[in-house]
Design a protein around this motif. Structure first.
Motif, mmCIF file in Angstrom:
data_model
loop_
_atom_site.group_PDB
_atom_site.id
_atom_site.type_symbol
_atom_site.label_atom_id
_atom_site.label_comp_id
_atom_site.label_asym_id
_atom_site.label_seq_id
_atom_site.Cartn_x
_atom_site.Cartn_y
_atom_site.Cartn_z
ATOM 1 N N UNK A 130 0.822 -1.213 0.000
ATOM 2 C CA UNK A 130 0.000 0.000 0.000
ATOM 3 C C UNK A 130 0.854 1.261 0.000
ATOM 4 N N UNK A 131 2.078 1.183 0.537
ATOM 5 C CA UNK A 131 2.922 2.384 0.610
ATOM 6 C C UNK A 131 3.509 2.776 -0.736
ATOM 7 N N UNK A 132 3.412 1.896 -1.772
ATOM 8 C CA UNK A 132 3.945 2.252 -3.089
ATOM 9 C C UNK A 132 2.845 2.474 -4.115
ATOM 10 N N UNK A 133 1.599 2.207 -3.765
ATOM 11 C CA UNK A 133 0.499 2.433 -4.708
ATOM 12 C C UNK A 133 0.312 3.936 -4.890
ATOM 13 N N UNK A 134 0.264 4.422 -6.143
ATOM 14 C CA UNK A 134 0.075 5.867 -6.363
ATOM 15 C C UNK A 134 -1.158 6.383 -5.626
ATOM 16 N N UNK A 135 -1.028 7.584 -5.037
ATOM 17 C CA UNK A 135 -2.131 8.135 -4.243
ATOM 18 C C UNK A 135 -3.427 8.220 -5.035
ATOM 19 N N UNK A 136 -3.307 8.507 -6.309
ATOM 20 C CA UNK A 136 -4.487 8.647 -7.166
ATOM 21 C C UNK A 136 -5.306 7.367 -7.180
ATOM 22 N N UNK A 137 -4.643 6.222 -7.011
ATOM 23 C CA UNK A 137 -5.344 4.934 -7.098
ATOM 24 C C UNK A 137 -5.365 4.203 -5.761
ATOM 25 N N UNK A 138 -5.083 4.903 -4.678
ATOM 26 C CA UNK A 138 -4.993 4.264 -3.369
ATOM 27 C C UNK A 138 -6.306 3.654 -2.928
ATOM 28 N N UNK A 139 -7.440 4.250 -3.324
ATOM 29 C CA UNK A 139 -8.754 3.766 -2.877
ATOM 30 C C UNK A 139 -9.555 3.123 -3.993
ATOM 31 N N UNK A 251 10.340 0.485 -4.276
ATOM 32 C CA UNK A 251 9.722 0.741 -2.983
ATOM 33 C C UNK A 251 9.335 2.179 -2.738
ATOM 34 N N UNK A 252 9.168 2.971 -3.817
ATOM 35 C CA UNK A 252 8.816 4.388 -3.685
ATOM 36 C C UNK A 252 7.464 4.637 -4.343
ATOM 37 N N UNK A 253 6.606 5.408 -3.671
ATOM 38 C CA UNK A 253 5.268 5.698 -4.198
ATOM 39 C C UNK A 253 5.330 6.800 -5.257
ATOM 40 N N UNK A 254 4.790 6.558 -6.448
ATOM 41 C CA UNK A 254 4.681 7.630 -7.439
ATOM 42 C C UNK A 254 3.671 8.691 -6.986
ATOM 43 N N UNK A 255 4.008 9.980 -7.207
ATOM 44 C CA UNK A 255 3.122 11.081 -6.815
ATOM 45 C C UNK A 255 2.684 11.900 -8.027
ATOM 46 N N UNK A 256 3.654 12.481 -8.717
ATOM 47 C CA UNK A 256 3.367 13.217 -9.951
ATOM 48 C C UNK A 256 4.664 13.259 -10.761
ATOM 49 N N UNK A 257 4.579 13.759 -11.968
ATOM 50 C CA UNK A 257 5.730 13.655 -12.855
ATOM 51 C C UNK A 257 6.986 14.359 -12.310
ATOM 52 N N UNK A 258 6.845 15.519 -11.697
ATOM 53 C CA UNK A 258 8.021 16.258 -11.220
ATOM 54 C C UNK A 258 8.660 15.562 -10.018
ATOM 55 N N UNK A 259 7.861 15.232 -9.015
ATOM 56 C CA UNK A 259 8.407 14.570 -7.823
ATOM 57 C C UNK A 259 8.959 13.195 -8.184
ATOM 58 N N UNK A 260 8.265 12.498 -9.089
ATOM 59 C CA UNK A 260 8.742 11.176 -9.489
ATOM 60 C C UNK A 260 10.097 11.260 -10.182
ATOM 61 N N UNK A 261 10.319 12.318 -10.938
ATOM 62 C CA UNK A 261 11.612 12.486 -11.613
ATOM 63 C C UNK A 261 12.727 12.692 -10.584
ATOM 64 N N UNK A 262 12.475 13.474 -9.562
ATOM 65 C CA UNK A 262 13.515 13.666 -8.533
ATOM 66 C C UNK A 262 13.834 12.349 -7.830
ATOM 67 N N UNK A 263 12.814 11.512 -7.600
ATOM 68 C CA UNK A 263 13.063 10.210 -6.977
ATOM 69 C C UNK A 263 13.767 9.267 -7.941
#
Length: 805
Positions: A130-139, A251-263
Motif C-alpha cells: 500500500x505504501x507504493x500504490x500511487x495516491x491517485x489509485x490508493x482507494x 519501494x517508492x510511491x509515485x506522486x506526480x511527474x516532477x516529484x517522481x523524476x527527482x526520486x
C-alpha cells in the motif's frame, strides 16, 4: 536497496547472466543480496481489460456492472465496486480460475443477481504494498495506459515480470545506493563496461538564472555545495508507466511527474534532489543556515517539526521552507497548480543530517544517502538530467544556467600499492597484466612501473583511500574462492594453561565439587550496587550512553550481582542457593581515563546445603560452612603464605559480628561473612553468607612445590585435648600455637567440639581438639608423642591461661 534487473540491463549487457547468478556473484564479491523476488510469482490469468460500458448496479448504490473487452470475441461482464472505474479505461482483470495475491482463486459468481465473470483488480490485490500504490489509485483500481492491448497478460505493463534484487548495503559502500553505482559494480564483476546515455539539456537562451534566484550559504562546512535550477511553465500530471513501475519496484510511491523524476534521479545517481514550487517560495533569495531555537516547519508528511540550532534548514531568506537533506516543507510542495519549479541539488554535512534525522525520528531515502556520502562528481549532472526529464515529461522550459555556491574541489584520489604486497598478502601469484585488468574493470585509471601501481580513484568510491582498500578490491574481483588455502608456517608451540587459567579452572572444579554452581552476572549495574561491598576506594566508571539506568555503571564487586541472583531464585521458591562467580571488577583512579580491571572470585550461600532425608536433617548454612569451603580451597592452592581470618566490624553492608577480613600473609585479599539484615532486606532475601576475593595475589603468590609421596607404612597416633579459655580467644590462635609447638610429627589439628553454656563460667568457652601424629619413616614411640603433646599443653596454659579439662 531494491535493484531492478531490467533497469540494470539498460546500462549493461546482461546476456547470459541470470538474476540468481548475479545475486550469487555479488554476494561473493562483497555486496550481499538478501533476496530475489519476481512480483508476478504466484499470479496467473491476469490480463488487460478495456471497460467498454460501465453502468450502476440496479440493486446497489456502490456496485457497477461493467462490460469488459478481454481480447475475446464477446465482452465479459464483471461486477466491480471501485469508485473510480469509468467507461473507456484500460484496467487489470483477473479471469475466472486466476489467482491473485494471498493465493486467492477467482471464480465466476453472482453479485446481487448480476453475473460477474472475474474481478477488476487494484494494485494491492496483485501484491503491491500500500505504501507504493500511487495516491491517485490508493482507494480504487489502477488504470493502465491507453496503449495497453486487451487480453494480454498485465505483468509486462506493470514490470511485474522483472526480478528485483534486495541488496544489503554496508555503510562503506555508499556507491551501491544508486543504479549507476551498481552498474559499475556488476560491470567490474563480469568485465562488462556500463554505458550511460548522454543527457541533452535544452536551456532558454533569453532567460538567465541570475534573474530568478540568489543563493547564500551561512556556513560552507554545513553546506559545501548548493545549486538550483529553474524550470518554468511545467504541467503537473501523472508520470508515464515506465517511470511509475521503476519507482514502485524500488519501494517508492509515485506522486506526480516532477516529484517522481527527482526520486528517479535519486535512484539512478544516488543524488538527492528536491523540487520547490518556485512561486510559493515568495522570494528570489535562498539562504541555507542553522535553524533558530523555537522555529517550526510543517514538513511534507503533515507534521509540525520543532527545530533546534543543530539542524540545517533551507529558507526563503526569512523562514524555513525545507529540512536540508531530509524532507521538504509543506508550504512549497509541488501541487497540481504548480507552474514554475526551483530544483535543488546539494551536498550537506553528513553528521548534521544524521543527528537531525535521529532527533526528529525522520529518516528518508535522501537522509540515508547524505549520511553515507554521495558522489560529488555528479551533483550538477544529476540536476541537469532531472531538468531534462522535467522538460520532456512535464513540458517545462529550463532557464539558462544553474545557481551554484561551491566550497569543494572534485578530484580523484591517488592510492599506491605494489605487486609484491598484493601477492604476499593474498598468497597469490597474480601477474601485472591481471592486476591492471582488475583496476580497469573497476573503472579506475591506473599506471604501473616496476611493480608499483598508481591508481586514480573516482569520487564515486568514497570507501577507497589507503593501500588496504586496493588490496580488498583486487581480492574480491579476483575472487575470494580463487585465493589459495594455506596453513601458516610457524614454530610449533605445545599448548598449555598459564598460571591464571590453571588456577581459575581448578577453582571452578573445587567449588562445583563443594556444591556451588557457577553464575555469570552483568558487568553493568546501577551506581548504587556498583559501590556496595567494595574492597578499595575507587571512582565509579559510568557509561556516556547507557542502555538504561539499571545498566549504567561498571561493577566494582561481584557480591551485588550474586545477591540479585539469590533474590531471583528465592522469589521463585528456590530457597537453597549456592553460587560462585569468577569475573572482573573495574576500579578507577581519580582523573584516569580507563578503569583498572581486577579478576575476582565470589561466592554466596543461603538456605541449606543438604536436603532432609531419613539419614540426616537439613540445617541452615552458617558462617563456618562458607569459611570451611574457602579454607579447603586455599589448602589446594598450596600457597606458602598463611591464610588468616581477622574480625571485621566496620565493613559496610556486612553483619558486624559475623564478618572477617581475609589475609594472605600480610596482604588483605577479601572478606567473608553474613550480609547485614538491613542490606538483606533491600535485596528481599533471607540470612545469606558471602565471600569475595581478589584472585591476583593468589595467582601471583609463591606456592609449595608439588611432591608426590607413597602411602605411609607405619601407624600414627592421636591425642585429644579439651581446653577452657576466654571466649575472646579464637580457634585460629589456638590452632596456630598447637601447630607451632606440636613437633615435627604433628600432621593434623582438628576441632571436634565447642561448648558455651550454663555449665561453664561466663565469658569462657570449651574447645576440644584431636591432634594426629605420624612418622612416615618408622613406627612412632609413645614417649615421643607424649613429650611433644606435653609441650603443646604447657604452651596453651602459659600463653592463653587455658584450663586443661
Amino acid at each position: 536497496m531494491n535493484v531492478s534487473y531490467q533497469w540494470l540491463s539498460e546500462y549493461l549487457d546482461l546476456t547470459g547472466i541470470t538474476p540468481e547468478g548475479l545475486a550469487d556473484k555479488m554476494s561473493r564479491t562483497g555486496i550481499e543480496v538478501e533476496d530475489i523476488f519476481v512480483p508476478e510469482t504466484g499470479l496467473k490469468k491476469i490480463v488487460v481489460g478495456h471497460a467498454i460500458k460501465v453502468e450502476d448496479h440496479p440493486d446497489s448504490d456502490h456496485l457497477h456492472v461493467c462490460q469488459v473487452d478481454i481480447g475475446e470475441e464477446e465482452l465479459s461482464q464483471i461486477v466491480c465496486g471501485a469508485p473510480n472505474i469509468a467507461t473507456g479505461q484500460k484496467i487489470i482483470v483477473a479471469l475466472p480460475g486466476s489467482r491473485i495475491t494471498g493465493n486467492m482463486k477467482i471464480k465466476k459468481s453472482k453479485m446481487r443477481g448480476q453475473a460477474s465473470n472475474g474481478m477488476v483488480c487494484s494494485l494491492s490485490e496483485l501484491g503491491f504494498s500500500e505504501k507504493v500504490v500511487p495516491k491517485k489509485y490508493a482507494d480504487g483500481i489502477y488504470v493502465l495506459p491507453g496503449e495497453a492491448i486487451p487480453g494480454e497478460p498485465v505483468f509486462s505493463y506493470l514490470a511485474m515480470d522483472d526480478a528485483v534484487l534486495d541488496l544489503s548495503i554496508t555503510p562503506n559502500r555508499a556507491d551501491a545506493l544508486s543504479m549507476r553505482g551498481v552498474a559499475h559494480e556488476v560491470g567490474a564483476i563480469y568485465d562488462r563496461k556500463p554505458l550511460f546515455k548522454e543527457v541533452l539539456l535544452n536551456e532558454m537562451e533569453n532567460e538567465k538564472i541570475a534573474d530568478y534566484i540568489n543563493l547564500a550559504i551561512a556556513d560552507k562546512e554545513d553546506t559545501p555545495f548548493y545549486s538550483m535550477r529553474i524550470i518554468k511553465n511545467v504541467k503537473i500530471a501523472e508520470s508515464p508507466m515506465w517511470l511509475q513501475t521503476k519507482l514502485m519496484n524500488a519501494g517508492i510511491r509515485p506522486l506526480n511527474n516532477v516529484v517522481d523524476i527527482t526520486n528517479y534521479i535519486l535512484l539512478e545517481y544516488g543524488q538527492p534532489l528536491h523540487a520547490f514550487d518556485y512561486d510559493r517560495l515568495a522570494s528570489k533569495k535562498i539562504l541555507v543556515r542553522r535553524a533558530a531555537e523555537g522555529e517550526n516547519l510543517d514538513t511534507l508528511d503533515g507534521e509540525t517539526r520543532q527545530l533546534t540550532s543543530e539542524m540545517i534548514v533551507i529558507t526563503n531568506g526569512e523562514k524555513p521552507v525545507a529540512l536540508a537533506g531530509i524532507m521538504g516543507g509543506l508550504g512549497t510542495e509541488i501541487q497540481e497548480d504548480t507552474v514554475n519549479i526551483a530544483l535543488e541539488s546539494a551536498l550537506f554535512e553528513p553528521v548534521a543530517i544524521r543527528k537531525t534525522a535521529k532527533e526528529l525520528n525522520l529518516r528518508s531515502e535522501s537522509s540515508s544517502r547524505y549520511e553515507k556520502g554521495i558522489n560529488q562528481a555528479t551533483i550538477l549532472s544529476a540536476s541537469a538530467h532531472a531538468a531534462a526529464l522535467i522538460e520532456e515529461l512535464a513540458g517545462g522550459s529550463v532557464v539558462s544556467g544553474a545557481a551554484v555556491v561551491s566550497n569543494i574541489e572534485v578530484e580523484n584520489i591517488l592510492v599506491s600499492i605494489t605487486l609484491e604486497k598484493l601477492n604476499r598478502s593474498l598468497g597469490t601469484a597474480i601477474k601485472t597484466d591481471e592486476v591492471l585488468s582488475i583496476f580497469k574493470r573497476l573503472g579506475f585509471s591506473v599506471s604501473e612501473e616496476n611493480g608499483l601501481f598508481e591508481v586514480s580513484i573516482p569520487p564515486r568510491r568514497l570507501d577507497i583511500s589507503i593501500e588496504a582498500d586496493l588490496l580488498e578490491e583486487v581480492a574480491r574481483i579476483y575472487g575470494y574462492d580463487n585465493l589459495p588455502s594455506t596453513l601458516p608456517i610457524i614454530e610449533s608451540t605445545p599448548g598449555k594453561l598459564d598460571d591464571k587459567q590453571r588456577i581459575v579452572r581448578h577453582t571452578r572444579h573445587y567449588l562445583e565439587g563443594s556444591g556451588l554452581s557457577q553464575a555469570i552476572s552483568y558487568v553493568l549495574t546501577t551506581p548504587e550496587k556498583a559501590g556496595q561491598f567494595v574492597m578499595r576506594e575507587s571512582d565509579a566508571t559510568k557509561l556516556d550512553f547507557p542502555m538504561s539506568e539499571d545498566r549504567s555503571t561498571l561493577r566494582m564487586n561481584l557480591v551485588s550481582g550474586l545477591l540479585d541472583n539469590v533474590h531471583y531464585n528465592t522469589a521463585r521458591k528456590n530457597t537453597d542457593v549456592a553460587l560462585y562467580e569468577i569475573g572482573r571488577v573495574f576500579y578507577k583512579n581519580e582523573g584516569s581515563l580507563l578503569p583498572i580491571e581486577e579478576e575476582h572470585l565470589a561466592g554466596v550461600l543461603t538456605g541449606s546445603l543438604l536436603e532432609n532425608s531419613w539419614q540426616e536433617k537439613a540445617g541452615k548454612v552458617d558462617f563456618f560452612n562458607l569459611k570451611g569451603i574457602v579454607e579447603g580451597l586455599f589448602e589446594t592452592y598450596g600457597l606458602t603464605e598463611p591464610l588468616t581470618f581477622i574480625t571485621d566490624k566496620d565493613r559496610e553492608g556486612m553483619h558486624p559480628g559475623r564478618t572477617a577480613a581475609i589475609y594472605l600473609g600480610e596482604q588483605s585479599i577479601g572478606f567473608i561473612g553474613q550480609i547485614h539484615p538491613l542490606m538483606a532486606k533491600e535485596y528481599e532475601i533471607k540470612e545469606t553468607y558471602v565471600f569475595e576475593l581478589n584472585l591476583h595475589p593468589i595467582i601471583e603468590g609463591e606456592k609449595h612445590p608439588t611432591i608426590y609421596a607413597g602411602i605411609p607404612k607405619y601407624p600414627g597416633m592421636t591425642r585429644d585435648i579439651a581446653l577452657l579459655v576466654d571466649e575472646t580467644i579464637t580457634n585460629q590462635q589456638l590452632t596456630e600455637l598447637i601447630r607451632e609447638k606440636g613437633g615435627k610429627y604433628l600432621r593434623q589439628v582438628r576441632l571436634f567440639d565447642l561448648y558455651q553454656g550454663d555449665k561453664i563460667n561466663e565469658g569462657k568457652k570449651s574447645l576440644a581438639y584431636t591432634l594426629s601424629y605420624l612418622n612416615p619413616k618408622e613406627t612412632l614411640i609413645e614417649e615421643e608423642v607424649t613429650k611433644a603433646f606435653e609441650k603443646v599443653v604447657q604452651a596453651l596454659v602459659k600463653q592463653f591461661d587455658a584450663v586443661i579439662r
